[in-house]
Design an enzyme around this catalytic site. Structure first.
Site, PDB file in Angstrom:
ATOM      1  N   ASP A 220       0.817  -1.219   0.000  1.00 53.88           N
ATOM      2  CA  ASP A 220       0.000   0.000   0.000  1.00 53.88           C
ATOM      3  C   ASP A 220       0.848   1.266   0.000  1.00 53.88           C
ATOM      4  OD1 ASP A 220      -2.447  -1.218   0.095  1.00 53.88           O
ATOM      5  OD2 ASP A 220      -2.598  -1.172   2.280  1.00 53.88           O
TER       6      ASP A 220
ATOM      7  N   TYR B 271       6.345  -9.984   6.867  1.00 55.29           N
ATOM      8  CA  TYR B 271       6.182  -8.551   7.065  1.00 55.29           C
ATOM      9  C   TYR B 271       6.605  -8.189   8.484  1.00 55.29           C
ATOM     10  CZ  TYR B 271       3.259  -8.201   2.856  1.00 55.29           C
ATOM     11  OH  TYR B 271       2.801  -8.216   1.563  1.00 55.29           O
TER      12      TYR B 271
END
Lengths: 252, 252
Positions: A52, A110
């Site tokens: 994003d 992540y």
């Protein structure tokens, strides 16, 4: 035609995410523009993760097809000479013609960073979510095990988008570490839903401050709904650390 | 009059160091300007370490005298509202009237970061020195012990400046750690000469690449001369991690 894989790091602060956008500069477009300057050809670059806007990467992987005389391992240095310092190609290598950075990935990791102190820290402003209220690390740690393994993560899907074919995913590793006021959540899984890690990180923060009960993740997995979770954590705390392949992708 | 101590972090990238300059913005001036906006008074702020242009801080300490109704611990949040995000006051507290951030310090710790890979990493561009050639970590580690303890560090003094009264300093702790391609030198000492840590870091890098022999530090301490050392490492790899006081300064 040679298929080249890139191993890419970026500071996402000034980018509209990985994927090319109409009205804002994305990392994909910056890399494609550099490739165009280098070769004179319009070459599409496909990334493993559509990070994003504002999300960072230490180990994004992308691939493209090219013809020409440049040795595969030289694309890294050649592209770095044409990119701004907030995107650095860590390495480049030739891969088999059938290699696909996204479809061939067997897992990703992540990292989500929280800066937990009343005041901020200048060196973590860009890469950690500043949480003023004290987080209870042990409560946060204890809340994580239910997430491990294969579950229906429907409650961890951003509302409003097109739902995917399945919301079943597998989390293979979860750790929460603390170094002074910096707390880091590391999440590894086979694949992730849109905003899944940020919803996990936001829920975990609410568990840490006591806004949500310690079993909030269990409730979400029953399965519950997105409304059982905490806020979607802001993008700047998130970094795509690693994309894994089997057999492993070797850049050197 | 109340004496206030500030615990300060900054990303030094866009600053001309700590100390107020005529032609460029220093961190000291940015903090003094914020204090002026807050109080309407011109207040001098004294820092523990005169970090160079481009050097960062996680734990700089500074003090100033003030009268007025603001509670001591509120200066942190009030100043942060007036500063850019690349300077964050981590905390503020009242200290005894005789407290002096520089003269009362009994020790400091600096971190020097190397990014050791053929290509750079976007998230370490600002805070680590990119060294392309492979560094041999074990050789670097083995070279460090002679630096520990009290020595004449004359060979670690930047040439050209006014020499200090004495060049004897004490190094109390030295560690070299590696996390993938990021190598961090941590140096603790009672006090440091101008550019001493950067000369140490530059010499250590030359030892790591083989440009200098493994006993380069021993030669410099014989005492040798500045010319026996490696280059002065660039400022952006350096961070002032901590300033110590006895009794310890408590900000909470």
């Amino acid at each position: 035609v040679t298929r080249i894989a890139l191993w890419i790091s970026y500071d996402g602060t000034h980018y509209a995410g990985w994927q090319r956008q109409h009205n804002a500069l994305a990392v994909q477009q910056a890399v494609e523009t550099a490739l165009f300057k280098l070769t004179g050809a319009a070459i599409a670059v496909t990334g493993a993760s559509r990070t994003d806007a504002g999300v960072h990467a230490a180990g994004q992987v992308a691939h493209f097809d090219i013809t020409g005389p440049i040795p595969p391992e030289r694309y890294a240095v050649a592209l770095n000479g044409l990119l701004l310092p907030d995107i650095r190609i860590r390495a480049s290598a030739q891969v088999p013609d059938a290699f696909h950075s996204r479809f061939d990935s067997c897992g990703k990791t992540y990292h989500y960073q929280y800066w937990n102190a009343p005041q901020g820290h200048a060196l973590y402003t860009r890469t950690a979510w500043h949480i003023h209220r004290p987080l209870t690390l042990q409560t946060m740690r204890d809340s994580l095990p239910p997430l491990l393994g294969e579950h229906d993560f429907a409650a961890f899907l951003a509302m409003g988008g097109t739902p995917p074919h399945t919301t079943v995913r597998t989390i293979t590793d979860l750790t929460l570490t603390q170094q002074e006021d910096l707390i880091t959540l590391s999440v590894s899984g086979n694949a992730f839903l849109y905003n899944m890690v940020r919803i996990m990180a936001g829920t975990l923060a609410s568990i840490g401050t006591g806004k949500l009960p310690p079993d909030a993740f269990e409730r979400m997995l029953r399965p519950g709904s997105r409304l059982d979770g905490g806020p979607t954590a802001p993008p700047h705390g998130l970094t795509l650390a690693e994309v894994r392949y089997a057999p492993a992708l070797v850049f050197e």
